[in-house]
Design a protein around this motif. Structure first.
Motif, PDB file in Angstrom:
ATOM      1  N   THR A 109       0.805  -1.225   0.000  1.00 51.50           N
ATOM      2  CA  THR A 109       0.000   0.000   0.000  1.00 51.50           C
ATOM      3  C   THR A 109       0.838   1.276   0.000  1.00 51.50           C
ATOM      4  N   GLU A 110       2.039   1.216   0.592  1.00 52.73           N
ATOM      5  CA  GLU A 110       2.842   2.431   0.741  1.00 52.73           C
ATOM      6  C   GLU A 110       3.996   2.544  -0.247  1.00 52.73           C
ATOM      7  N   ILE A 111       4.533   1.430  -0.702  1.00 51.03           N
ATOM      8  CA  ILE A 111       5.742   1.464  -1.526  1.00 51.03           C
ATOM      9  C   ILE A 111       5.462   1.105  -2.990  1.00 51.03           C
ATOM     10  N   ILE A 112       4.788  -0.004  -3.205  1.00 47.52           N
ATOM     11  CA  ILE A 112       4.585  -0.483  -4.572  1.00 47.52           C
ATOM     12  C   ILE A 112       3.820   0.502  -5.455  1.00 47.52           C
ATOM     13  N   PRO A 113       2.737   1.141  -4.977  1.00 51.05           N
ATOM     14  CA  PRO A 113       2.051   2.106  -5.857  1.00 51.05           C
ATOM     15  C   PRO A 113       2.972   3.232  -6.326  1.00 51.05           C
ATOM     16  N   VAL A 114       3.851   3.694  -5.449  1.00 56.69           N
ATOM     17  CA  VAL A 114       4.791   4.762  -5.829  1.00 56.69           C
ATOM     18  C   VAL A 114       5.774   4.240  -6.865  1.00 56.69           C
TER      19      VAL A 114
END
Length: 319
Positions: A109-114
């Protein structure tokens, strides 16, 4: 056979232009020099590549075979160059990231989308496993990066710090020790608890080999208490539910409170510094002397998260 890529390129240009004069002009080299290249290649191969027909060079049967092979070679070279160019600019490639079961949701949720937004052409694969297994996968080269808590078990990998947190004592709301809680500062999120008084108290901890169990055991040792281990589990959510039902206590990183979700039906207590443990999760990799661009970009995003949530904006801990 001893030919180089430039010689193949020169012969292909002679074929395309139909004459050494025109080919030398296109290649910006002297005509005698290009003639020498053609002669050297023919001598090396022991064949004649061109014959002259009405002031134009024509391929011999051997020349046609050479041109066909040469075109295929140059195509492969072009594709190779394009692939390496894509890898160096993170426009293509594959990155395999190992994550612990509990932190998979946070990474997703915090790293992969970016990462996907910035580098959509990179094939990103997540491998969820235990910390010990992730460390082994990293040593075996089965994953490029492993997100895992310290301490390492097998090897001292280079790493970037991703998360850090103090530990908290987790208990049910109806617990026997609540009256011993105390506050040190009005703004503290939770009260403190003197855990040195919990000798032989019931505890629920992880299985042997799990990092969270190692941390719990370290706290027991620092507090000089012998717990009554009433249950073990690999699943932190299961441990949380058992604690909520009053079966025992456990220690967890404070940051897990955000990962777990609601803790309205549980009590949390800070530990005194002399018995506390600073929980650290790192982004580890095998070889710091060679970091592919796709991996470096992933580390940069992890660093951004750490600086935003845990660190001074100009400092990122690395090991």
């Amino acid at each position: 056979m001893n030919l180089n890529i430039r010689e193949i390129e020169y012969i292909l240009t002679i074929m395309e232009e139909g004459s050494i004069t025109k080919a030398s002009q296109k290649l910006f080299i002297a005509q005698p020099s290009l003639s020498q290249v053609l002669k050297r290649v023919e001598n090396e191969l022991g064949v004649t590549l061109f014959t002259r027909v009405k002031n134009r060079l024509k391929l011999t049967p051997e020349g046609e075979v050479f041109i066909d092979a040469g075109q295929r070679i140059m195509k492969v070279i072009g594709e190779l160059d394009q692939n390496f160019s894509g890898l160096s600019t993170a426009q293509s490639g594959r990155l395999v990231v190992g994550v612990p079961y509990l932190l998979g949701t946070l990474i997703a949720t915090e790293i992969i989308p970016v990462y996907r937004e910035r580098f959509p052409q990179i094939e990103l694969q997540l491998v969820e496993s235990s910390s010990t297994e992730l460390e082994q996968l990293l040593m075996d080269g089965a994953v490029d990066i492993s997100v895992m808590p310290l301490p390492f078990k097998f090897n001292d990998f280079p790493y970037h710090l991703f998360l850090k947190s103090r530990m908290v004592l987790l208990t049910s709301r109806d617990n026997e020790i609540a009256e011993g809680a105390y506050r040190k500062t009005p703004g503290d999120r939770f009260p403190y608890m003197d855990i040195t008084q919990l000798n032989n108290a019931p505890f629920i901890i992880g299985h042997p080999g799990q990092r969270i169990r190692t941390i719990n055991e370290t706290i027991f040792k620092k507090a000089r208490i012998t717990p009554n281990i009433v249950m073990t589990s690999r699943n932190q959510e299961t441990i949380k539910r058992m604690v909520a039902n009053g079966i025992g206590y456990t220690f967890i990183p404070e940051h897990y409170l955000e990962i777990f979700g609601s803790f309205d039906y549980l009590d949390c207590y800070y530990l005194e510094p002399e018995v506390d443990y600073q929980w650290k999760v790192v982004t580890a990799y095998y070889d710091e002397t060679h970091l592919p661009t796709a991996m470096q970009n992933f580390l940069d995003i992890m660093d951004e998260y750490y600086r935003t949530h845990f660190a001074d904006p100009v400092f990122t801990e690395r090991g």
